[in-house]
Design a protein around this motif. Structure first.
Motif, PDB file in Angstrom:
ATOM      1  N   LEU A 171       0.818  -1.202   0.000  1.00 10.25           N
ATOM      2  CA  LEU A 171       0.000   0.000   0.000  1.00 10.25           C
ATOM      3  C   LEU A 171       0.854   1.255   0.000  1.00 10.25           C
ATOM      4  N   ARG A 172       1.991   1.209   0.646  1.00 11.54           N
ATOM      5  CA  ARG A 172       2.884   2.366   0.597  1.00 11.54           C
ATOM      6  C   ARG A 172       3.440   2.566  -0.811  1.00 11.54           C
ATOM      7  N   GLU A 173       3.692   1.472  -1.497  1.00 15.13           N
ATOM      8  CA  GLU A 173       4.127   1.587  -2.891  1.00 15.13           C
ATOM      9  C   GLU A 173       3.010   2.152  -3.758  1.00 15.13           C
ATOM     10  N   LYS A 174       1.786   1.709  -3.476  1.00 17.02           N
ATOM     11  CA  LYS A 174       0.633   2.240  -4.215  1.00 17.02           C
ATOM     12  C   LYS A 174       0.473   3.732  -3.948  1.00 17.02           C
ATOM     13  N   PRO A 271     -16.465   4.352 -11.415  1.00 13.84           N
ATOM     14  CA  PRO A 271     -15.264   4.260 -10.588  1.00 13.84           C
ATOM     15  C   PRO A 271     -14.345   3.160 -11.101  1.00 13.84           C
ATOM     16  N   LEU A 272     -13.078   3.245 -10.735  1.00 17.52           N
ATOM     17  CA  LEU A 272     -12.113   2.218 -11.144  1.00 17.52           C
ATOM     18  C   LEU A 272     -12.243   1.009 -10.216  1.00 17.52           C
ATOM     19  N   ASP A 273     -13.389   0.373 -10.325  1.00 14.97           N
ATOM     20  CA  ASP A 273     -13.656  -0.843  -9.559  1.00 14.97           C
ATOM     21  C   ASP A 273     -13.289  -2.022 -10.451  1.00 14.97           C
ATOM     22  N   ILE A 274     -12.113  -2.575 -10.216  1.00 18.44           N
ATOM     23  CA  ILE A 274     -11.565  -3.578 -11.136  1.00 18.44           C
ATOM     24  C   ILE A 274     -12.454  -4.816 -11.205  1.00 18.44           C
ATOM     25  N   ALA A 275     -12.987  -5.236 -10.077  1.00 14.56           N
ATOM     26  CA  ALA A 275     -13.853  -6.421 -10.098  1.00 14.56           C
ATOM     27  C   ALA A 275     -15.044  -6.211 -11.030  1.00 14.56           C
ATOM     28  N   SER A 309      -2.508   0.840 -10.321  1.00 14.28           N
ATOM     29  CA  SER A 309      -2.584   0.746  -8.869  1.00 14.28           C
ATOM     30  C   SER A 309      -3.874   0.056  -8.451  1.00 14.28           C
ATOM     31  N   ALA A 310      -4.967   0.403  -9.134  1.00 15.47           N
ATOM     32  CA  ALA A 310      -6.254  -0.227  -8.819  1.00 15.47           C
ATOM     33  C   ALA A 310      -6.215  -1.714  -9.134  1.00 15.47           C
ATOM     34  N   VAL A 311      -5.606  -2.084 -10.259  1.00 17.05           N
ATOM     35  CA  VAL A 311      -5.495  -3.500 -10.618  1.00 17.05           C
ATOM     36  C   VAL A 311      -4.652  -4.233  -9.584  1.00 17.05           C
ATOM     37  N   GLU A 312      -3.563  -3.597  -9.182  1.00 15.90           N
ATOM     38  CA  GLU A 312      -2.674  -4.238  -8.206  1.00 15.90           C
ATOM     39  C   GLU A 312      -3.388  -4.457  -6.878  1.00 15.90           C
ATOM     40  N   ALA A 313      -4.117  -3.438  -6.416  1.00  9.18           N
ATOM     41  CA  ALA A 313      -4.835  -3.573  -5.148  1.00  9.18           C
ATOM     42  C   ALA A 313      -5.894  -4.665  -5.242  1.00  9.18           C
ATOM     43  N   TRP A 314      -6.624  -4.698  -6.350  1.00  8.96           N
ATOM     44  CA  TRP A 314      -7.621  -5.762  -6.540  1.00  8.96           C
ATOM     45  C   TRP A 314      -6.936  -7.124  -6.562  1.00  8.96           C
TER      46      TRP A 314
END
Length: 845
Positions: A171-174, A271-275, A309-314
């Motif tokens: 998350l810090r990288e994000k 929104p950038l909701d990847i799911a 970043s959104a893809v990575e978090a998802w």
């Protein structure tokens, strides 16, 4: 056509014979979990290869997110199962038809025939195209524009759903990437996350919010830049590390973006909701093209960073997978993964190249610039597809990268020869999961390759595909006369439905972050000393039983208080008053009639040191945002306090008795009566003393006269006896014949003495009577004088003159002046919100 779940990309090409074989190249989609790199010059056929790969992914139910910087990948929506000329006609390039000397209609017929023939040669029929069309939901998204489905970036600032403690590093990288992209958007490039104050501040704001599971939006971020939610950065105070003035400049840069009308499309839409971008609620895969050709370089970098970043978090929230779960496709990686420099996108892409495999996410990166790639970072790429290259330098640089990716096991000379022999639509594929490299020719694409399409054509594309966003909203084509590539007016094209894209509000009425007050302006917090029930009672409001308490909201007010001292030695005056004002809605120019906003005196020690926890804040508008206006208001307030302040004294100049405004008229009269009584008694005493002195003298004379009277009476009595004795003696002498002249003379003398004695008695009686009269007169005068004194002092005691005293300017002192936050209870009743003062005194007016 049965491919057994593999991607049919084309047929093997015999390099020696330069002929196409009948052996199909079937690519295992799970090999994409180690990612793929596609390189080839313009015209090499790499777009056809990649669209063919994406077609196969759709047919196999694999969702894809595609970044399209040029407009080529929009062609993935151009699938025409019937292969009719009228299907192709709107997408024919009119300039190309003109150069070929044919009409658009003729060009459409030729293209339809060409596609029908090309697909037939590869054994692809209309049924397979229909299957492709129905296999996924296709849509084009346009961040920063409403030409396609608009994209809201606000979700990218929301706290990720994954736990903070177990994902701190990620998350810090994000956060670092997001902040770098955001700063790049405002023109702050070449940012060093370790040295940049801006980067450190924003990163800490993000971490502070996300660590607590709190979302951010741009408005909230701007306010927290001005008023950070923490006191220190490292060991230094925030104001020492990053002064107010400099933070305000950064806030202004960010606010300029938010205030720009063109930026509103960034905060409205999906929104950038990847799911949701990967699957519909019914589980159908999506193929989402993010068209960014219309954006500036800074905006592209900003969006790409947020998207990855959104893809990575998802991705990190998913369970592990050895099979391909989704494809993230980037049509031109140039500038986003350079060998030198560190743009915000690079760190995220490198991390995903290392980690995405474990989660079944495959990256497909494409470039026509093999020289400008970070091949060290691409060493984790398992599949390389290399097409015709433009120069030998490109080839040698690519071979250097391949050698690094294969840890030196690459037969460089063999690969050099193979790459040099490649023609159009012929590619060398190096797959770590296969024993050796292969050369193949790409198959014919089921989608019509119309070339790069423009933003004006995107509404028609989405309409053609029946594109809807994750919320099920339909995107409409513009209703003006935008031309399609074939020159047809949009009014002649099929009319799409009205746009109903969900709107995400960027800044709500309230914020959990206290807006920053300008530097140099004092800030106060009025205490929340009224419960909700007490506030309702104080407001004399009737609140429904089903009303919902939504917490406290603070609103800014102007609070001023001055102490005025009245000092006058003549009147023995030393008196203090306070002038307090509270102005809830001051004029934007700072012009206030202070007389209209009186307030009760406030003790500074009774104010809160900070706002109530979890409270929200209303917006801060002029004049609260202008330090100069606030300072001018402060001067005007002090001047008003000086001019409007006066006290009225009670004065009795005769008695020299003065009383300040704290003394009532009755009390003052009592003071005067007591003073007059003392003065009266003293004067009476003095007057009586004078009369008593006279009285004493007369009484002494009276006593003396009374003594003399007694003496005279005694003498008179004696003289009478002597006179009587003498007379008897004379008579006796006459009778005896002893007559004597001497005896007669003595008798006469005694008679005279008796007369004298009698006269003395009478004189004494007269004197005594006169003295008694004088004493009575003096006693009367004394009584009269005393009465006169009493009456005169009674009149003096009743004197009461009012004297007005004004202060000296130096005696008008400022207690407090600035912006005070006034608490209100926020109560929701149905569709209505009611705000009730939570401070224990009603606002004036």
């Amino acid at each position: 056509m049965n491919t057994d779940g593999k991607f049919f990309l084309g047929n093997i090409f015999d390099v020696d014979k330069k002929t196409l074989t009948n052996q199909a190249l079937l690519y295992d989609p799970d090999d994409l979990t180690t990612h793929a790199m596609v390189v080839g010059m313009t015209g090499s056929g790499k777009t056809g290869l990649c669209i063919g790969m994406l077609e196969e992914a759709a047919l196999n139910g694999i969702p894809s997110i595609m970044v399209d910087p040029k407009g080529d990948i929009t062609n993935t929506l151009l699938h025409f199962p019937d292969l009719l000329p009228q299907d192709f006609q709107p997408w024919i390039d009119p300039d190309q038809a003109r150069r070929e000397g044919v009409s658009i209609e003729k060009a459409a017929e030729t293209t339809a025939a060409q596609w029908k023939k090309g697909l037939a040669q590869w054994g692809i029929d209309s049924e397979r195209i229909t299957k492709l069309k129905n296999s996924a939901e296709f849509a084009i998204y346009t961040p920063g524009s409403d030409a396609g489905i608009p994209v809201s970036i606000l979700s990218s600032l929301k706290a990720p759903e994954i736990p903070w403690e177990s994902n701190k590093e990620l998350l810090r990288e994000k956060i670092s990437g997001t902040v770098t992209a955001l700063l790049g958007l405002v023109g702050l490039t070449d940012i060093d996350p370790v040295r940049s104050r801006e980067h450190i501040l924003l990163s800490n704001i993000f971490e502070h919010a996300w660590n607590q599971g709190k979302d951010l939006n741009l408005g909230e971020l701007i306010m927290q830049v001005q008023t950070p939610p923490f006191q220190k950065l490292g060991v230094l105070e925030v104001n020492s590390f990053f002064p107010d003035k400099d933070r305000f400049s950064l806030a202004m840069l960010l606010n300029n973006i938010l205030a720009a009308p063109a930026f509103q499309t960034w905060v409205e839409g999906q929104p950038l909701d990847i799911a949701s971008l990967l699957y519909t609620p019914q589980g159908k895969p999506r193929h989402c093209v993010f068209y960014i050709a219309h954006l500036t370089d800074e905006e592209r970098m900003f969006f790409v960073t947020l998207l990855f970043s959104a893809v990575e978090a998802w991705m990190r929230a998913q369970s592990g997978s050895g099979s391909l779960r989704a494809i993230v496709y980037f049509d031109e990686i140039f500038g986003y993964l350079p060998p030198l420099g560190n743009p915000p996108s690079k760190e995220i892409i490198l991390r995903m190249l290392k980690q995405a495999r474990a989660f079944g996410v495959g990256l497909v990166l494409v470039s026509q610039n093999p020289v400008d790639l970070d091949y060290k970072g691409l060493s984790n790429t398992g599949t390389w597809m290399v097409g015709k290259l433009q120069t030998d330098q490109d080839k040698q640089r690519l071979l250097d990268g391949l050698e690094g990716a294969t840890s030196g096991s690459l037969n460089r000379s063999e690969y050099d020869k193979l790459i040099s022999s490649l023609g159009k639509r012929v590619f060398l594929v190096h797959n770590v999961h296969e024993a050796k490299a292969q050369v193949f020719s790409t198959r014919w694409c089921m989608n019509y390759l119309a070339g790069p399409l423009t933003r004006a054509q995107i509404p028609g594309l989405n309409k053609l595909a029946g594109a809807t966003g994750p919320a099920g909203t339909t995107v409409a084509a513009p209703q003006d006369s935008v031309k399609t590539q074939a020159g047809i007016q949009a009014s002649q094209a099929p009319k799409p439905a009205k746009t109903t894209v969900e709107k995400v509000t960027e800044i709500s009425k309230y914020s959990s972050t206290r807006p920053a007050i300008p530097t140099g302006v004092d800030v106060y917090f009025l205490p929340n000393n009224l419960t909700l029930s007490a506030a309702i009672k104080a407001a004399e409001r009737s609140i429904p039983q089903n009303a919902e308490n939504q917490g406290l909201v603070y609103y800014p007010v102007v609070l001023g208080q001055a102490s005025i001292r009245f000092l006058n030695r003549k009147y023995d005056l030393d008196y203090d008053i306070r002038k307090t004002v509270l102005v809830p809605n001051p004029d934007r120019r700072g012009m206030v009639r202070w007389d209209d906003y009186p307030f009760h005196s406030i003790q500074l020690s009774k104010l809160d040191k900070k706002p109530v926890s979890q409270a929200r804040f209303g917006s801060l508008e002029a004049p609260f945002t202008d330090a100069k206006i606030i300072k001018d208001m402060q001067k005007d307030f002090l001047d008003w306090a000086y001019r409007s302040s006066e006290v009225t004294l009670h004065a009795n100049e005769e008695l020299k008795v003065y009383a300040g405004p704290e003394v009532s008229s009755a009390q003052f009269r009592t003071q005067c009566a007591e003073t007059a009584r003392k003065e009266r008694d003293a004067e009476i005493k003095k007057s009586n003393a004078a009369f008593d002195s006279k009285m004493k003298s007369l009484k002494n004379k009276l006593a003396k006269e009374e003594r003399e009277l007694e003496s005279d009476k005694s003498e008179l009595s004696q003289r009478k006896m002597e006179e009587l004795g003498g007379a008897a003696e004379t008579v006796f002498g006459l009778f005896t014949g002893k007559k004597s002249s001497r005896r007669i003379s003595s008798s006469l003398s005694k008679r005279r003495m008796t007369s004298q004695a009698k006269a003395d008695v009478e004189e004494s009686l007269d004197v005594i009577e006169e003295l008694k009269k004088q004493i009575a007169d003096i006693e009367a005068e004394k009584a009269q004088a005393e009465e006169e004194i009493k009456n005169r002092w009674e009149d003096i005691a009743s004197l009461d003159e009012e004297i007005t005293v004004t202060p000296l300017k130096k005696d008008v002192l400022l207690d407090m002046f600035g912006v005070a936050w006034m608490p209100y209870h926020l109560v929701k009743t149905g569709d209505e919100s009611i705000e009730l003062p939570g401070y224990g005194s009603q606002l004036p007016g």
